[in-house]
Design a protein around this motif. Sequence first.
Motif, PDB file in Angstrom:
ATOM      1  N   LEU A 193       0.860  -1.188   0.116  1.00 18.27           N
ATOM      2  CA  LEU A 193       0.015  -0.004   0.098  1.00 18.27           C
ATOM      3  C   LEU A 193       0.901   1.332   0.096  1.00 18.27           C
ATOM      4  O   LEU A 193       1.459   1.610   0.952  1.00 18.27           O
ATOM      5  N   PRO A 194       1.027   1.801  -1.177  1.00 19.99           N
ATOM      6  CA  PRO A 194       1.874   3.132  -1.079  1.00 19.99           C
ATOM      7  C   PRO A 194       1.316   4.275  -0.578  1.00 19.99           C
ATOM      8  O   PRO A 194       0.100   4.319  -0.612  1.00 19.99           O
ATOM      9  N   ALA A 195       2.056   5.091   0.078  1.00 14.76           N
ATOM     10  CA  ALA A 195       1.773   6.156   0.522  1.00 14.76           C
ATOM     11  C   ALA A 195       2.211   7.417   0.081  1.00 14.76           C
ATOM     12  O   ALA A 195       3.560   7.462  -0.193  1.00 14.76           O
ATOM     13  N   ARG A 196       1.423   8.568  -0.159  1.00 13.84           N
ATOM     14  CA  ARG A 196       2.225   9.720  -0.940  1.00 13.84           C
ATOM     15  C   ARG A 196       2.527  10.664   0.131  1.00 13.84           C
ATOM     16  O   ARG A 196       2.209  10.433   1.452  1.00 13.84           O
ATOM     17  N   SER A 197       3.556  11.365  -0.188  1.00 16.74           N
ATOM     18  CA  SER A 197       4.058  12.261   0.942  1.00 16.74           C
ATOM     19  C   SER A 197       3.487  13.884   0.847  1.00 16.74           C
ATOM     20  O   SER A 197       4.013  14.535   1.776  1.00 16.74           O
ATOM     21  N   ARG A 198       2.783  14.212   0.192  1.00 14.65           N
ATOM     22  CA  ARG A 198       2.332  15.607   0.250  1.00 14.65           C
ATOM     23  C   ARG A 198       0.895  15.566   1.147  1.00 14.65           C
ATOM     24  O   ARG A 198      -0.188  15.396   0.854  1.00 14.65           O
ATOM     25  N   ALA A 199       0.990  16.642   2.072  1.00 17.28           N
ATOM     26  CA  ALA A 199      -0.039  17.096   3.068  1.00 17.28           C
ATOM     27  C   ALA A 199      -1.113  17.573   2.149  1.00 17.28           C
ATOM     28  O   ALA A 199      -0.917  18.534   1.435  1.00 17.28           O
ATOM     29  N   TYR A 200      -2.366  17.514   2.607  1.00 18.86           N
ATOM     30  CA  TYR A 200      -3.513  17.714   2.146  1.00 18.86           C
ATOM     31  C   TYR A 200      -3.861  19.243   2.800  1.00 18.86           C
ATOM     32  O   TYR A 200      -4.079  20.226   2.318  1.00 18.86           O
ATOM     33  N   GLY A 201      -3.581  19.406   4.176  1.00 21.35           N
ATOM     34  CA  GLY A 201      -3.837  20.521   5.003  1.00 21.35           C
ATOM     35  C   GLY A 201      -2.674  21.069   5.431  1.00 21.35           C
ATOM     36  O   GLY A 201      -1.540  20.409   5.688  1.00 21.35           O
ATOM     37  N   ASP A 202      -2.722  22.389   5.781  1.00 22.53           N
ATOM     38  CA  ASP A 202      -1.643  23.162   6.285  1.00 22.53           C
ATOM     39  C   ASP A 202      -1.285  22.607   7.873  1.00 22.53           C
ATOM     40  O   ASP A 202      -2.133  22.404   8.661  1.00 22.53           O
ATOM     41  N   GLY A 203      -0.099  22.260   8.025  1.00 27.40           N
ATOM     42  CA  GLY A 203       0.073  21.756   9.532  1.00 27.40           C
ATOM     43  C   GLY A 203      -0.088  20.174   9.928  1.00 27.40           C
ATOM     44  O   GLY A 203       0.038  19.593  10.931  1.00 27.40           O
ATOM     45  N   ASP A 204      -0.424  19.632   8.598  1.00 26.66           N
ATOM     46  CA  ASP A 204      -0.750  18.209   8.974  1.00 26.66           C
ATOM     47  C   ASP A 204       0.470  17.390   8.993  1.00 26.66           C
ATOM     48  O   ASP A 204       1.333  17.990   8.128  1.00 26.66           O
ATOM     49  N   GLU A 205       0.589  16.340   9.360  1.00 25.36           N
ATOM     50  CA  GLU A 205       1.766  15.499   9.508  1.00 25.36           C
ATOM     51  C   GLU A 205       1.485  14.565   8.840  1.00 25.36           C
ATOM     52  O   GLU A 205       0.797  13.447   9.064  1.00 25.36           O
ATOM     53  N   VAL A 206       2.294  14.120   7.822  1.00 24.37           N
ATOM     54  CA  VAL A 206       2.252  13.073   6.907  1.00 24.37           C
ATOM     55  C   VAL A 206       2.830  11.895   7.281  1.00 24.37           C
ATOM     56  O   VAL A 206       3.891  11.923   8.054  1.00 24.37           O
ATOM     57  N   ILE A 207       2.073  10.818   7.316  1.00 22.32           N
ATOM     58  CA  ILE A 207       2.498   9.362   7.862  1.00 22.32           C
ATOM     59  C   ILE A 207       2.910   8.643   6.822  1.00 22.32           C
ATOM     60  O   ILE A 207       2.083   8.113   5.844  1.00 22.32           O
ATOM     61  N   HIS A 208       4.272   8.306   6.633  1.00 28.18           N
ATOM     62  CA  HIS A 208       4.833   7.477   5.344  1.00 28.18           C
ATOM     63  C   HIS A 208       4.847   6.238   5.836  1.00 28.18           C
ATOM     64  O   HIS A 208       4.957   5.425   4.872  1.00 28.18           O
ATOM     65  N   TRP A 209       4.980   5.632   7.025  1.00 30.40           N
ATOM     66  CA  TRP A 209       5.010   4.348   7.240  1.00 30.40           C
ATOM     67  C   TRP A 209       4.161   3.709   8.160  1.00 30.40           C
ATOM     68  O   TRP A 209       3.771   4.332   9.102  1.00 30.40           O
ATOM     69  N   GLY A 210       3.737   2.317   7.827  1.00 33.93           N
ATOM     70  CA  GLY A 210       2.720   1.766   8.958  1.00 33.93           C
ATOM     71  C   GLY A 210       2.614   0.406   8.427  1.00 33.93           C
ATOM     72  O   GLY A 210       3.208  -0.245   7.389  1.00 33.93           O
ATOM     73  N   LYS A 211       1.906  -0.160   9.548  1.00 32.30           N
ATOM     74  CA  LYS A 211       1.512  -1.619   9.045  1.00 32.30           C
ATOM     75  C   LYS A 211      -0.011  -1.834   9.452  1.00 32.30           C
ATOM     76  O   LYS A 211      -0.160  -1.324  10.553  1.00 32.30           O
ATOM     77  N   VAL A 212      -0.605  -2.815   8.795  1.00 33.95           N
ATOM     78  CA  VAL A 212      -2.098  -3.100   9.037  1.00 33.95           C
ATOM     79  C   VAL A 212      -2.030  -4.210   9.201  1.00 33.95           C
ATOM     80  O   VAL A 212      -1.495  -5.403   8.691  1.00 33.95           O
ATOM     81  N   LEU A 213      -2.466  -4.772  10.633  1.00 34.01           N
ATOM     82  CA  LEU A 213      -2.565  -6.135  11.174  1.00 34.01           C
ATOM     83  C   LEU A 213      -3.876  -6.697  11.294  1.00 34.01           C
ATOM     84  O   LEU A 213      -4.772  -6.039  12.097  1.00 34.01           O
ATOM     85  N   PHE A 214      -4.106  -7.879  10.933  1.00 27.12           N
ATOM     86  CA  PHE A 214      -5.314  -8.584  11.066  1.00 27.12           C
ATOM     87  C   PHE A 214      -5.143  -9.545  12.305  1.00 27.12           C
ATOM     88  O   PHE A 214      -4.104 -10.280  12.707  1.00 27.12           O
ATOM     89  N   ARG A 215      -6.000  -9.356  13.314  1.00 28.94           N
ATOM     90  CA  ARG A 215      -6.160  -9.890  14.527  1.00 28.94           C
ATOM     91  C   ARG A 215      -7.265 -10.560  15.121  1.00 28.94           C
ATOM     92  O   ARG A 215      -8.355  -9.920  15.368  1.00 28.94           O
ATOM     93  N   PRO A 216      -7.518 -12.046  14.679  1.00 29.87           N
ATOM     94  CA  PRO A 216      -8.525 -12.782  15.016  1.00 29.87           C
ATOM     95  C   PRO A 216      -8.718 -12.886  16.645  1.00 29.87           C
ATOM     96  O   PRO A 216      -7.940 -12.769  17.035  1.00 29.87           O
ATOM     97  N   ASP A 217     -10.035 -12.766  17.316  1.00 31.67           N
ATOM     98  CA  ASP A 217     -10.265 -12.701  18.618  1.00 31.67           C
ATOM     99  C   ASP A 217      -9.264 -13.952  19.300  1.00 31.67           C
ATOM    100  O   ASP A 217      -8.987 -13.673  20.347  1.00 31.67           O
ATOM    101  N   GLU A 218      -9.312 -14.949  18.534  1.00 34.52           N
ATOM    102  CA  GLU A 218      -8.588 -16.148  19.384  1.00 34.52           C
ATOM    103  C   GLU A 218      -7.215 -15.712  19.498  1.00 34.52           C
ATOM    104  O   GLU A 218      -6.660 -15.987  20.622  1.00 34.52           O
TER     105      GLU A 218
END
Length: 97
Positions: A54-79
């Motif tokens: 999942l590619p992330a862009r680096s240009r903020a939409y709003g003035d003063g926004d902090e762009v988040i370039h790095w992340g991870k989405v994790l799937f977590r079953p209840d068990e």
Amino acid sequence: MSGSPRITFSRTKDGSLEIWMNPAGRDLLVSQLQGLSERSDHFHIMPEDMQPELPARSRAYGDGDEVIHWGKVLFRPDEWDQEHFPHVMGDADPGDR
């Protein structure tokens, strides 16, 4: 005209997370989310020049926004969480509402 995926993750001045995306970016995000399973339990968010899932862009939409370039989405079953992270199970913390 959907073009190539465009997704920007940012934190606003008040600390809120905003995810900005065009139609192709939405489709890619939904596809990645739907692909999560016990066999494929995460995907990475990285700058688009690194060719991540999942590619992330680096240009903020709003003035003063902090762009988040790095992340991870994790799937977590209840068990899994019941076994490894039982403290996250149950009702949300009152302060989270």
